[in-house]
Scaffold this motif. Sequence first.
Motif, PDB file in Angstrom:
ATOM      1  N   GLU A  58      66.208  33.237 -74.314  1.00  0.00           N
ATOM      2  CA  GLU A  58      67.035  33.668 -75.437  1.00  0.00           C
ATOM      3  C   GLU A  58      66.429  33.304 -76.785  1.00  0.00           C
ATOM      4  O   GLU A  58      66.379  34.136 -77.700  1.00  0.00           O
ATOM      5  N   ARG A  73      73.096  37.039 -77.370  1.00  0.00           N
ATOM      6  CA  ARG A  73      73.809  36.696 -76.140  1.00  0.00           C
ATOM      7  C   ARG A  73      74.943  37.675 -75.867  1.00  0.00           C
ATOM      8  O   ARG A  73      75.153  38.093 -74.733  1.00  0.00           O
ATOM      9  N   VAL A  80      74.861  42.964 -68.878  1.00  0.00           N
ATOM     10  CA  VAL A  80      75.201  42.432 -67.562  1.00  0.00           C
ATOM     11  C   VAL A  80      76.452  43.119 -67.036  1.00  0.00           C
ATOM     12  O   VAL A  80      76.522  43.509 -65.857  1.00  0.00           O
ATOM     13  N   VAL A  87      72.082  37.885 -64.415  1.00  0.00           N
ATOM     14  CA  VAL A  87      71.851  36.587 -65.029  1.00  0.00           C
ATOM     15  C   VAL A  87      72.168  35.500 -64.020  1.00  0.00           C
ATOM     16  O   VAL A  87      73.127  35.601 -63.252  1.00  0.00           O
ATOM     17  N   TYR A  93      67.805  36.083 -67.795  1.00  0.00           N
ATOM     18  CA  TYR A  93      68.215  37.472 -67.562  1.00  0.00           C
ATOM     19  C   TYR A  93      67.077  38.272 -66.923  1.00  0.00           C
ATOM     20  O   TYR A  93      65.917  38.128 -67.300  1.00  0.00           O
TER      21      TYR A  93
END
Length: 256
Positions: A58, A73, A80, A87, A93
């Motif tokens: 990230e 995020r 997702v 994840v 991810y």
Amino acid sequence: MVCCRRLRHASHASRAWLMSAFAPVEPTEGRLADTIAEQIEQQIVAGQLKAGDALPAERELARIMQVSRASLREALLRLVSRELLTVRRNAGYTVAAVTAPSLTDPLLRLMQTQPKAVADVLELRQGVETLAARFAAERATEADQGAIAEAIEQMEQAQQAGDAEAAATWDARLHLAVAEASHNVAVVTVMRGLFTVMREHVRRTRAAMLVNASGDQALRDQHRALVAAIRQQNPAAAEQAAEVHLRYVRQGVIAE
């Protein structure tokens, strides 16, 4: 040691290419998370990000895209929820694989009990893959060409070593790599969804074809012709090579 150096070099090259798939996010009037999610989704649809690719951490990805970690995020979790990313705790991810079990599981069962199902899968492959080959010759990137070259090399090495299972897997991966090089989201999604079926189908058809040296040579020549046409950016030749290969396999399965 040479092997290890090659693996490290390939890993570094793969990582460098993956990092290049991301770019700073241009300001828009909408929500920043929406813009981030759209950019990553476009890379998945275009085939620049493939199933199994791990996204950078990230912090690193936020730096590359020049966005806040909070907005990033939010965008990642949105992807997702759309099942485009997966994840895992402490693993980050990853681009999700389209497995389509509701489609592939019944087909796999039918192929085990009904010979006609094998021929039916070949009919489907013939239609989709000839189209994929033409598009691949028109649109394949340098990275696509590398994936195709690796697949055929690994397939031939496995076949020469007598590893039928690995040869079948790399054979299926070669055809999937060609589909991904088409950069047609419908073609790519269908081929990814059918990968498990295709791998089993390839295993069965290769067993029927490789009963003698002439069958082995014919398949090798057909795959090489397909790869060469894509490398030479010749759509008509690529489509013809795919047609010849799948017709040959289909005739062999029918005879078997």
